[in-house]
Write an enzyme that holds these catalytic residues in place. Sequence first.
Site, PDB file in Angstrom:
ATOM      1  N   LYS A  82     -31.780   6.742  34.897  1.00  0.00           N
ATOM      2  CA  LYS A  82     -31.132   6.404  33.196  1.00  0.00           C
ATOM      3  C   LYS A  82     -29.782   5.965  33.543  1.00  0.00           C
ATOM      4  CE  LYS A  82     -34.688   7.738  30.442  1.00  0.00           C
ATOM      5  NZ  LYS A  82     -35.292   6.474  29.672  1.00  0.00           N
ATOM      6  N   GLU A 104     -30.807   6.161  20.713  1.00  0.00           N
ATOM      7  CA  GLU A 104     -31.644   7.053  20.234  1.00  0.00           C
ATOM      8  C   GLU A 104     -32.236   7.623  21.397  1.00  0.00           C
ATOM      9  OE1 GLU A 104     -34.051   4.246  22.496  1.00  0.00           O
ATOM     10  OE2 GLU A 104     -32.979   3.824  20.539  1.00  0.00           O
ATOM     11  N   SER A 371     -37.907   9.287  40.062  1.00  0.00           N
ATOM     12  CA  SER A 371     -36.888   8.895  39.120  1.00  0.00           C
ATOM     13  C   SER A 371     -35.933   9.800  38.834  1.00  0.00           C
ATOM     14  CB  SER A 371     -37.875   8.309  38.060  1.00  0.00           C
ATOM     15  OG  SER A 371     -38.852   8.953  37.782  1.00  0.00           O
TER      16      SER A 371
END
Length: 388
Positions: A82, A104, A371
């Site tokens: 991220k 969000e 990830s």
Amino acid sequence: MWFGEFGGQYVPETLIEPLKELEKAYKRFKDDEEFNRQLNYYLKTWAGRPTPLYYAKRLTEKIGGAKIYLKREDLVHGGAHKTNNAIGQALLAKFMGKTRLIAETGAGQHGVATAMAGALLGMKVDIYMGAEDVERQKMNVFRMKLLGANVIPVNSGSRTLKDAINEALRDWVATFEYTHYLIGSVVGPHPYPTIVRDFQSVIGREAKAQILEAEGQLPDVIVACVGGGSNAMGIFYPFVNDKKVKLVGVEAGGKGLESGKHSASLNAGQVGVFHGMLSYFLQDEEGQIKPTHSIAPGLDYPGVGPEHAYLKKIQRAEYVTVTDEEALKAFHELSRTEGIIPALESAHAVAYAMKLAKEMSRDEIIIVNLSGRGDKDLDIVLKVSGNV
């Protein structure tokens, strides 16, 4: 704007101007020398890139098939891929003269990444989060606040992610002169799917150079988990034109497709419009978005990025599912065999790679995009598995 017939900009009139402005700025800065100098500097010194490509020797030997390599996005600052996109978009916003970031978040991971990037660049950060998620994800809420962000609980609708998105959009329409809306995956209206893919494709560019160095050849298969799809798009994209490399996206099969409790949009969804884009979504006969389920909070999204829908349609990538149970098994297996605790999301990809490796020969190569790390999931695993 479009990936085949997928993507687009299905938004109210009021959003056209901020989206146009963003597209123009992105075109201007994406090849700008100073922008890229700063981005690469932060990726290297703050985020810890490049991440290693690790040969999982013991796992490979245990399975006795193809060689399994792990692209270690779990080692990025913040614990997941991220960060790549958050720092990219935050820096872009800064170059655009914006002083505030909004986002969000559902499970809280993207909110944390945005808060981190905002703190790094000295920007004000407001995070919209469904009130139900605020309750469920107390540690991530605390993390965001520690990083200086303001967390705004959303009490409307189902009080979850989709309601948080609606509030964030409302905010952006009213404040876009000084605010950037930082979307966390390859979803939403154009230009977001392209911007996020580009900032994430550092994963695939690194992996390509690293596997050539380690093995002198490209991998046979690349496996990544798919929720919205940004970690998968990030590792797939630099390999899309290498036709010999098979691309496999792993969706959350939850309790099985027949149970209805899953998040497998590409395997069990229909084409529709939601979140400003045309793609595959989990919807009922009336076109209403269905509730989703996955043991992995980050795969719990009722749709998928439009570029994945396109790759499926042209048969360049294949999309499969892995159940909660299979993912949990892989979570334990990787932890015990390699000393790496993966995120439950990433464990879906590991599970499928293990299955695949069995059927492949020893001279073939699989790269799994690992990830994220599993610290955030220990509570969930403890609840489900009891003692280990």
